[in-house]
Write a protein that holds these residues in place. Structure first.
Motif, mmCIF file in Angstrom:
data_model
loop_
_atom_site.group_PDB
_atom_site.id
_atom_site.type_symbol
_atom_site.label_atom_id
_atom_site.label_comp_id
_atom_site.label_asym_id
_atom_site.label_seq_id
_atom_site.Cartn_x
_atom_site.Cartn_y
_atom_site.Cartn_z
ATOM 1 N N ASN A 128 0.821 -1.210 0.000
ATOM 2 C CA ASN A 128 0.000 0.000 0.000
ATOM 3 C C ASN A 128 0.856 1.261 0.000
ATOM 4 O O ASN A 128 0.375 2.338 0.325
ATOM 5 N N ARG A 129 2.123 1.162 -0.393
ATOM 6 C CA ARG A 129 3.035 2.290 -0.295
ATOM 7 C C ARG A 129 3.533 2.760 -1.655
ATOM 8 O O ARG A 129 3.541 2.009 -2.624
ATOM 9 N N SER A 142 3.454 -2.217 -5.915
ATOM 10 C CA SER A 142 2.251 -2.591 -6.666
ATOM 11 C C SER A 142 2.541 -2.777 -8.155
ATOM 12 O O SER A 142 1.715 -3.346 -8.884
ATOM 13 N N GLN A 175 1.332 -5.906 5.644
ATOM 14 C CA GLN A 175 0.771 -4.637 5.187
ATOM 15 C C GLN A 175 0.202 -3.832 6.362
ATOM 16 O O GLN A 175 -0.991 -3.544 6.437
ATOM 17 N N GLU A 220 -0.915 -0.936 9.041
ATOM 18 C CA GLU A 220 -1.382 0.444 8.892
ATOM 19 C C GLU A 220 -0.212 1.390 9.142
ATOM 20 O O GLU A 220 0.610 1.163 10.024
ATOM 21 N N GLU A 276 -5.327 10.696 1.410
ATOM 22 C CA GLU A 276 -6.115 10.305 0.234
ATOM 23 C C GLU A 276 -6.661 11.512 -0.523
ATOM 24 O O GLU A 276 -6.945 11.442 -1.717
#
Length: 346
Positions: A124-125, A181, A210, A212, A291
Motif C-alpha cells: 500500500n506504499r 504494486s 501490510q 497500517e 487520500e
C-alpha cells in the motif's frame, strides 16, 4: 603568479565544496556566478604564504540548489597583469559527507541516504528512486532500469523474474516509480525486489502484513522527494492558547490559537534505514500523504538517538504540526455504495 592549487572538479557534490584556495602574490578579484547571476564578487588580499582561502562555498550556493538540486556554476579569478582563470562546473545538492568523488557516487548509488541498504516497504506504499549521471545536457544515450523480483506461492516455491522499467535519459535528475504494486505475479506473493540502473542497486523487502501506516513525503538530502512510512502509531496532543478580555463588562475569548502536535513512531526498523530516519528528521520540506492530497507539515521535534549495541532494537519518533494556520481537519464519511445505487442506501 596566479594559480589554483586544487581546482573544483567538473562535477562535485555540494558537501565537498568547502575551502577554495587561490595562490597569488598580489590582490585577487574572485567572482562566483550561477548562470548570469553574480553570487559573490570580492577582492581579497593574500596572506603571508601568498594564499587566499575562500571558505564555505556551499552556503553561497545552497539557496539556488534548494530550488533546483543540480545546477551549473562558474567562477573567475583575476589579478593585475595576470591571465584570468575561469571554470564552469556542475554542483549536486548533497548534505551528507560522502567518502568518494561525486562522479563515483552518482554512478554507483541512487540519490538517497540509504546508499544501497535495504528498505522495508509494503503493497500500500509509494516508492520512488532518483538517479543522475551528473550531466545537465544529454549525451544521446539512455540508462535501462530493471527490477529483479522474488515471489513465493502457497507451497513455498520461489519464482524469480526480471522486469523492465524502461529507460531514463542520461542527463539531469531522473525519477523512477518503484512502488511494489508494479510487481505482481498471479498465484504468487512478492517477497523482495531489487532495482538496477547501471551499477546502482537498491533492494526493497516487502512486509507481507501490510501494517497500517502514516506516510510522509520529504525533500531528502539530495533535494529529491522521498517517502517514509511510520507504523508505530500516531498520537495527537491539541494545544490551545487563548487570549481574553472584557467586552461590555463580560470576560470573553477573542482569539484562540490551536496547534495540534502529532507524534509518529517508526516502530522498530533495521539499521540500514537509520540514515533515512535521520533524513526525515532534518528535512525542511515535509508533507503528510493523504487520500485527499499531500498536506504540508512542519516537524517540530525528533528523537533518533541510538547506540552501537549488537542486539539493539531502535524506534524513532518525529513530532509535527500542520503548516497551515488551520489545524483541525474533518474527515468525511465515505458513501457506502457507488452512484449506481439509489441514494436511499447512502
Amino acid at each position: 603568479m596566479l594559480t589554483i592549487p586544487q581546482d573544483i572538479p567538473d562535477f562535485v557534490l555540494s558537501s565537498q565544496l568547502d575551502n577554495f584556495t587561490i595562490s597569488a602574490d598580489k590582490r585577487v578579484t574572485f567572482v562566483l556566478k550561477q548562470a548570469n547571476t553574480v553570487i559573490l564578487q570580492e577582492t581579497y588580499t593574500q596572506d603571508t604564504s601568498n594564499q587566499i582561502h575562500i571558505l564555505d562555498l556551499f552556503s553561497l550556493m545552497e539557496p539556488y540548489l534548494i530550488g533546483s538540486p543540480m545546477l551549473q556554476f562558474s567562477y573567475e579569478v583575476s589579478a593585475s597583469s595576470e591571465t584570468t582563470i575561469s571554470k564552469t562546473f556542475t554542483v549536486l545538492l548533497c548534505r551528507p559527507i560522502i567518502p568518494c568523488s561525486g562522479v563515483d557516487f552518482v554512478t554507483n548509488y541512487f540519490l538517497t541516504t540509504l546508499a544501497g541498504r535495504d528498505k522495508i516497504t509494503s503493497f500500500n506504499r509509494t516508492e520512488t528512486l532518483y538517479l543522475t549521471t551528473g550531466s545537465l545536457s544529454s549525451g544521446g544515450t539512455t540508462i535501462p532500469v530493471t527490477a529483479e523480483c522474488v515471489f513465493v506461492n502457497d507451497q513455498n516455491q520461489l519464482l524469480k523474474s526480471t522486469r523492465s522499467l524502461g529507460n531514463v535519459a542520461d542527463n539531469g535528475i531522473r525519477s523512477v516509480d518503484v512502488s511494489p504494486s508494479r510487481f505482481t505475479q498471479s498465484g504468487y506473493r512478492l517477497l523482495r525486489y531489487t532495482i538496477l540502473a547501471g551499477a546502482r542497486k537498491q533492494t526493497f523487502r516487502v512486509d507481507q502484513d501490510q501494517p497500517e501506516s502514516v506516510g510522509l513525503k520529504f525533500r531528502n538530502s539530495f533535494g529529491c522527494v522521498e517517502t517514509f512510512y511510520f507504523v508505530g502509531g500516531d498520537t495527537v496532543e491539541p494545544e490551545l492558547t487563548r487570549s481574553a478580555a472584557y467586552f461590555a463588562g463580560q470576560y470573553k475569548n477573542y482569539y484562540v490559537d490551536e496547534q495540534r502536535k502529532h507524534t509518529l513512531n517508526t516502530g522498530y526498523i533495521p539499521e540500514g534505514m537509520f540514515n533515512l530516519a535521520d533524513d526525515v528528521a532534518r528535512a525542511t520540506e515535509v508533507w503528510q500523504m493523504d487520500e485527499s492530497g499531500d498536506i504540508s507539515i512542519t516537524i517540530t521535534e525528533s528523537n533518533t538517538s541510538r547506540s552501537d549495541e549488537d542486539d539493539g532494537l531502535f524506534a524513532f519518533t518525529v513530532s509535527y504540526i500542520f503548516a497551515s494556520r488551520y489545524q483541525q481537519r474533518i474527515r468525511l464519511l465515505p458513501d457506502i455504495f457507488d452512484d449506481s445505487f439509489d441514494d436511499t442506501y447512502n
